[in-house]
Design an enzyme around this catalytic site. Structure first.
Site, PDB file in Angstrom:
ATOM      1  CG  HIS A 158      -2.158  -0.814   1.034  1.00  0.00           C
ATOM      2  ND1 HIS A 158      -3.293  -0.347   0.405  1.00  0.00           N
ATOM      3  CD2 HIS A 158      -2.412  -2.091   1.366  1.00  0.00           C
ATOM      4  CE1 HIS A 158      -4.201  -1.306   0.386  1.00  0.00           C
ATOM      5  NE2 HIS A 158      -3.680  -2.387   0.962  1.00  0.00           N
ATOM      6  CE  LYS A 208      -3.552  10.615   2.558  1.00  0.00           C
ATOM      7  NZ  LYS A 208      -4.301   9.928   1.475  1.00  0.00           N
ATOM      8  CB  THR A 243     -10.519   4.621  -2.078  1.00  0.00           C
ATOM      9  OG1 THR A 243     -10.188   4.966  -0.736  1.00  0.00           O
ATOM     10  CG2 THR A 243      -9.835   3.340  -2.476  1.00  0.00           C
ATOM     11  CE  LYS A 294     -14.286   6.214  -0.078  1.00  0.00           C
ATOM     12  NZ  LYS A 294     -13.634   6.569   1.207  1.00  0.00           N
ATOM     13  CE  LYS A 349      -7.041  13.654  -0.458  1.00  0.00           C
ATOM     14  NZ  LYS A 349      -6.980  12.418  -1.222  1.00  0.00           N
ATOM     15  NE  ARG A 350      -5.212  10.054   9.707  1.00  0.00           N
ATOM     16  CZ  ARG A 350      -5.022   9.230  10.728  1.00  0.00           C
ATOM     17  NH1 ARG A 350      -5.916   8.288  10.976  1.00  0.00           N
ATOM     18  NH2 ARG A 350      -3.984   9.349  11.509  1.00  0.00           N
TER      19      ARG A 350
HETATM   20  C1  LIG Z   1     -12.349   6.861   1.471  1.00  0.00           C
HETATM   21  C2  LIG Z   1     -11.921   7.297   2.809  1.00  0.00           C
HETATM   22  C3  LIG Z   1     -10.571   7.584   3.051  1.00  0.00           C
HETATM   23  C4  LIG Z   1      -9.507   7.480   1.980  1.00  0.00           C
HETATM   24  O1  LIG Z   1      -9.351   8.731   1.340  1.00  0.00           O
HETATM   25  P1  LIG Z   1      -8.114   9.027   0.375  1.00  0.00           P
HETATM   26  O2  LIG Z   1      -8.459  10.338  -0.233  1.00  0.00           O
HETATM   27  O3  LIG Z   1      -8.087   7.936  -0.629  1.00  0.00           O
HETATM   28  O4  LIG Z   1      -6.913   9.087   1.241  1.00  0.00           O
HETATM   29  C5  LIG Z   1     -10.209   8.000   4.305  1.00  0.00           C
HETATM   30  N1  LIG Z   1     -11.127   8.148   5.291  1.00  0.00           N
HETATM   31  C6  LIG Z   1     -12.418   7.896   5.087  1.00  0.00           C
HETATM   32  C7  LIG Z   1     -13.388   8.100   6.202  1.00  0.00           C
HETATM   33  C8  LIG Z   1     -12.869   7.461   3.846  1.00  0.00           C
HETATM   34  O5  LIG Z   1     -14.163   7.200   3.658  1.00  0.00           O
END
Ligand SMILES: *Cc1c(COP(=O)(O)O)cnc(C)c1O
Length: 811
Positions: A352, A546, A648, A652, A540-541
């Site tokens: 990952h 990022k 991911t 979304k 995101k985190r």
């Molecule tokens: C999808 C999701 C992530 C992943 O987000 P990335 O932009 O791919 O880092 C992190 N936290 C939550 C709550 C999510 O639903």
């Protein structure tokens, strides 16, 4: 199920469990009654699934993951059972609202971010496609911390999710297994058989709790098995009777602490002994239970790889490799070669991350002390592995030591994972290529056939079907509802992008979703946002790679532009952030503080507050993402190229009709292939250009000197940011991290300054396109229509074809 039947089931639960009638019941009681009714229905399908698996001698995947970021279950299970309408009607008659009950449930947040959410999405897709699967993880008493912002800074609160979550768990105390830590290993020869005795070890029991995993319209209900640590000595009566009362309790507590809390570091492992214990505890319990079940059914182990594939989600469960060896050799008397054959044909590894600070390495001494037998086996795996490398790289000790599993007093979990598995996959096309070309190149040369790619995917019936009902029903009106079973059918929505009436309806849908989010923001942040503005979201985190910092710097620039020229004509914007920082990650926490300082400055400035707002949503989690994604116009996917394995969140957003502003990183590359460059906003250095620039010596100071905007923004950051006339906070460390190389490290290692100008250009392009609402909505619809490839269903099919080869229970 009919209304009448459901009503009597609910009434029965309320009567028997709480002694109340429907009209007396509290919301909380009704929530639990609903959960119990759903659980009963799932339990029947679950038993049938187990029976069918036995009858068919099915091959199943065991998905080992330290994290499962599940979110809420009630709504998802009701949806998967196609019972949403009947529940709504019955509850309405009882004077209750399904939506309100759903809100009672806390998110099951046994994960940090993308990796844990991926595991949850995959379990969902496996059930939907009637593929047999068991997920394995830890029943953390405390999931990811709850984030509270106090005076612009993150604080952490414990998340005790079990209060409302335990109703989804089925205790299986009879399947408890024993885990052993510490002690010494004694070897003795029994004829020509080496006997291993583990002495003076500490026992910890692992008790399983099963969660039932439903899939949309599917009879298959799979299992997520969560292990809880329990002291086998409920209280040491011997110690107790000797008056060592505290010691007796301490012993119990030190065993049970293992499953107490999820480590909140995302992609930044800390070398803590408790974390090793968690990993071994969960891996040992899982593989013991897998092998026991297999032996009960087949009475032999050589056919294990025909019945079970063990997929490890990153290297966290890598100790399953030596643990399998241990059980097969020490408990079942297999030879090393026989055990190795079985292990390496059962285990498959998903990588990952390519960032070296995120690759797990454990001090050898720690493993030796806590897991003495596992240490011996790892040393032997390493010896044999290095021997085998000699034939590929004769005399090349540098190469062999770089590939070794144990070296320089450390155990390298990625090398162990590659050596001990039959498959290694990355999670996007770009990422898998980087694994082969760079990070694991030498391993690739030795065994090229091991390496493969499976691009990540999302449980789109949750992220679109449930989270965005208005858009789902618009799509259904245009193309029917086949897309809810087969995501590829979404592409038939594409021609409707040209239909003015559909574009108008799409606009109305987006508006409704923005209003829902605006109400949430009003309630939680007390900020009034304009739903006609562009909703520009980065959720995101919080991690430097990022580049939330790139985003906030552009926002500061925009603020200055309005200050310099109050009559500037641009579409107004609402910048929305959601991000948790690891509690010990100083720079990430500083960036959260900076976002709040900028929000304070922008939102209180009478000159700009009608043009832009900045909102930070506290405690970003799955249930907030479900409100956020449908309301986004712009999806920020701006990591430095080559660092985000897939992402991911990007998928979304796309599926909910947001346009991506992003670098060619991770799955953004494939988003671009799917929807076309014209329907997103690409900018920035490519992955190879990033590598090249870093190699030739990147000098961020030169950007500071040549770009007056960068100088002005960093100047402001250093001087202090805050509301007009109020207190301002200086962020010297952030500015320094971009400009100054401290003790030999690279300044601005994530190339924020190098990409800044291009990012601003792309943002002006966003303004230009948004000014033409028709053009924007056409692009947004095309994003939805071309997002089908990012369904987890597709990922699972690829895993099944390339790696797993499971039995299809639907046939
Ligand atoms: C999808 C999701 C992530 C992943 O987000 P990335 O932009 O791919 O880092 C992190 N936290 C939550 C709550 C999510 O639903």
């Amino acid at each position: 199920m009919k209304k009448k039947e459901l009503k009597s089931l609910l009434e029965g639960k309320l009567q028997r469990h709480y002694g109340v009638t429907a009209s007396e019941a509290t919301k909380n009681q009704v929530y639990h009654a609903c959960a119990m009714v759903v659980r009963d229905i799932l339990m029947e399908k679950w038993s049938a699934t187990q029976e069918e698996m036995e009858a068919k001698k099915a091959k199943q995947v065991c998905y080992l993951s330290m994290e499962f970021l599940l979110g809420k279950s009630l709504k998802n299970n009701i949806y998967n059972l196609s019972m949403t309408d009947v529940f709504q009607q019955v509850l309405q008659e009882m004077g209750m609202d399904l939506k309100a009950l759903e809100d009672i449930e806390e998110d099951a947040a046994l994960g940090n971010g993308g990796l844990g959410r991926l595991a949850a999405c995959y379990m969902d897709a496996l059930s939907a496609q009637h593929l047999p699967a068991t997920g394995y993880s830890i029943l953390y008493e405390y999931g990811i911390f709850k984030q509270r912002i106090v005076e612009g800074q993150q604080t952490e609160l414990p998340d005790s999710w079990l209060d409302s979550g335990s109703c989804w768990l089925v205790a299986k105390p009879d399947e408890t297994v024993e885990i052993r830590f510490d002690g010494e290993i004694e070897e003795s020869w029994d004829g020509d058989h080496l006997r291993i005795q583990h002495r003076n070890y500490t026992r910890v029991n692992a008790e399983p709790y099963d969660m039932l995993i439903s899939g949309y319209g599917s009879e298959t209900v799979n299992t997520l098995r969560l292990w809880q640590a329990k002291s086998p000595y409920s209280m040491d009566m011997h110690l107790f009777s000797e008056g060592e009362y505290l010691k007796a309790i301490e012993q119990q507590a030190s065993a049970e602490v293992i499953s107490k809390i999820l480590y909140p570091e995302d992609k930044h492992p800390e070398g803590k002994s408790l974390r090793i214990k968690q990993q071994y505890f969960f891996v040992s319990a899982s593989i013991q239970s897998i092998i026991k079940k297999h032996m009960e059914t087949y009475g032999r182990l050589d056919n294990l790889p025909d019945r079970v594939v063990i997929q490890i989600n990153d290297t966290h469960p890598a100790m399953v490799i030596p643990e399998m060896m241990r059980i097969m050799m020490d408990d079942h008397g297999l030879t090393w070669d026989a055990a190795w054959e079985i292990t390496t044909h059962s285990v498959a590894y998903t990588n990952h991350t390519v960032m070296s600070e995120a690759l797990e390495r454990w001090p050898e001494a720690l493993i030796k002390r806590i897991l003495p037998r596992i240490h011996q086996i790892i040393v032997e795996i390493n010896r044999r592995f290095c021997d085998s490398l000699w034939k590929y790289f004769p005399n090349n000790w540098d190469k062999i030591s770089s590939m070794a599993i144990v070296a320089y007093d450390e155990v390298r979990m990625a090398n162990l994972s590659i050596a001990g598995s039959f498959s290694v996959n990355g999670v996007s096309a770009l990422h898998s290529q980087i694994l082969k070309d760079k990070v694991f190149h030498d391993f690739y040369v030795v065994s090229p056939d091991k390496f493969t790619n499976v691009t990540n995917g999302i449980a789109y019936r949750r992220w679109l079907g449930q989270a965005n009902e208005p858009l789902t029903s618009l799509i259904r009106d245009c193309i029917g509802d086949g897309f809810l079973r087969n995501a590829e059918e979404l592409c038939t929505f594409a021609p409707f992008a040209k239909d003015a009436s559909v574009r108008q309806k799409f606009l109305e849908v987006k508006k409704r979703n923005k209003e829902r989010l605006a109400a949430y923001i009003q309630e939680h942040n007390g900020i009034d946002v304009d739903t006609n503005s562009i909703f520009d979201v980065q959720a995101k985190r919080l991690h430097e790679y990022k580049r939330q910092l790139l985003n906030i710097m552009q926002i500061i620039k925009m603020y200055f532009e309005y200050k310099d020229n109050p009559s500037l004509q641009r579409p107004s914007r609402t910048f929305i952030f959601g991000a948790k920082a690891a509690p010990g990650y100083y720079m990430a926490k500083q960036i959260i503080r900076l976002i709040h300082a900028v929000a304070d400055m922008v939102n209180h400035d009478p000159v700009v507050q009608n043009h832009m707002k900045v909102v930070f949503l506290e405690d970003y989690k799955v249930s907030i993402a479900e409100i956020l994604m449908p309301a986004a116009d712009v999806s920020e996917q701006i990591s430095v190229a080559g660092r985000e394995a897939s992402g991911t969140g990007n998928m979304k957003f796309m599926m909910n009709g947001a346009l991506t502003i992003g670098t060619l990183d991770g799955a953004n590359v494939e988003i671009c292939e799917a929807v076309g460059e014209a329907n997103m906003f690409l900018f920035g250095l490519k992955a190879d250009e990033v590598e090249q620039l870093l190699k030739q010596g990147y000098q961020p100071m030169s950007y500071y000197q040549s770009n007056p905007w960068i100088a002005r923004i960093l100047g402001a950051i250093m001087q202090g940011i805050g509301r007009p006339g109020g207190r301002s906070v200086p962020f010297v460390d952030i500015a320094n991290s971009l400009l100054i190389s401290a003790n030999g490290s690279q300044a601005d290692p994530y190339l924020v300054l190098a990409d800044f100008e291009e990012y601003c250009r792309a943002q002006r392009e966003v303004d230009r396109v948004y000014s033409n609402q028709d053009a924007w909505n056409e692009k947004a619809i095309l994003n939805v229509a071309h997002s089908g490839v990012f369904a987890a269903d597709r990922s699972i099919q690829e895993y099944n074809e390339k790696i797993w080869n499971l039995t299809d229970l639907g046939r």
